[in-house]
Design a protein around this motif. Structure first.
Motif, PDB file in Angstrom:
ATOM      1  N   ASN A 120       0.849  -1.181   0.000  1.00  0.00           N
ATOM      2  CA  ASN A 120       0.000   0.000   0.000  1.00  0.00           C
ATOM      3  C   ASN A 120       0.893   1.243   0.000  1.00  0.00           C
ATOM      4  O   ASN A 120       1.689   1.441   0.916  1.00  0.00           O
ATOM      5  N   ARG A 175       0.978   3.315   3.211  1.00  0.00           N
ATOM      6  CA  ARG A 175       1.712   2.677   4.312  1.00  0.00           C
ATOM      7  C   ARG A 175       3.213   2.791   4.111  1.00  0.00           C
ATOM      8  O   ARG A 175       3.963   3.012   5.059  1.00  0.00           O
ATOM      9  N   SER A 226       4.205   6.343   4.907  1.00  0.00           N
ATOM     10  CA  SER A 226       4.234   6.533   6.358  1.00  0.00           C
ATOM     11  C   SER A 226       5.467   5.884   6.966  1.00  0.00           C
ATOM     12  O   SER A 226       6.092   6.439   7.868  1.00  0.00           O
ATOM     13  N   TYR A 273      11.105  -1.638   3.750  1.00  0.00           N
ATOM     14  CA  TYR A 273       9.738  -1.974   4.166  1.00  0.00           C
ATOM     15  C   TYR A 273       9.527  -3.483   4.094  1.00  0.00           C
ATOM     16  O   TYR A 273       9.009  -4.098   5.032  1.00  0.00           O
ATOM     17  N   ARG A 312       8.874  -5.251   7.562  1.00  0.00           N
ATOM     18  CA  ARG A 312       7.459  -5.597   7.779  1.00  0.00           C
ATOM     19  C   ARG A 312       7.105  -7.013   7.352  1.00  0.00           C
ATOM     20  O   ARG A 312       6.132  -7.573   7.822  1.00  0.00           O
TER      21      ARG A 312
END
Length: 91
Positions: free
Chosen positions: A26, A29, A32, A54, A58
């Motif tokens: 996304n 996301r 951010s 990321y 994640r």
């Protein structure tokens, strides 16, 4: 990769056909996540680095492509939407 409209689909399907794992992250996301690391710059080089970080941090779920029937239905709906829009513009 970040999905943007339908531009990512050809690459995602091609990679999946070659058994390469694909993640559709996304964009909000990921942005951010970048801001949380203090990264304010946005360009291709920085974006590639942020996406790599990321993914490593994640570990998002791997994308599962839709079935061929769903893909065909999406194509038909997109064609229909374009035709409806064309008809509405002529009125």
């Amino acid at each position: 990769m970040e999905p943007t409209g339908t531009y990512h689909e050809h690459l995602a399907y091609s990679l999946d056909d070659r058994t390469v794992r694909v993640v559709l992250a996304n964009p909000a996301r990921v942005r951010s996540f970048a801001l949380g690391m203090g990264i304010l710059t946005k360009n291709d080089t920085v974006d590639a680095d942020v996406l790599t970080r990321y993914g490593a941090t994640r570990q998002p779920d791997v994308w599962q492509p839709p079935s061929p029937a769903i893909r065909e239905l999406k194509t038909l709906l997109s064609t229909r939407d374009a035709l409806v829009q064309d008809v509405n513009q002529r009125e």
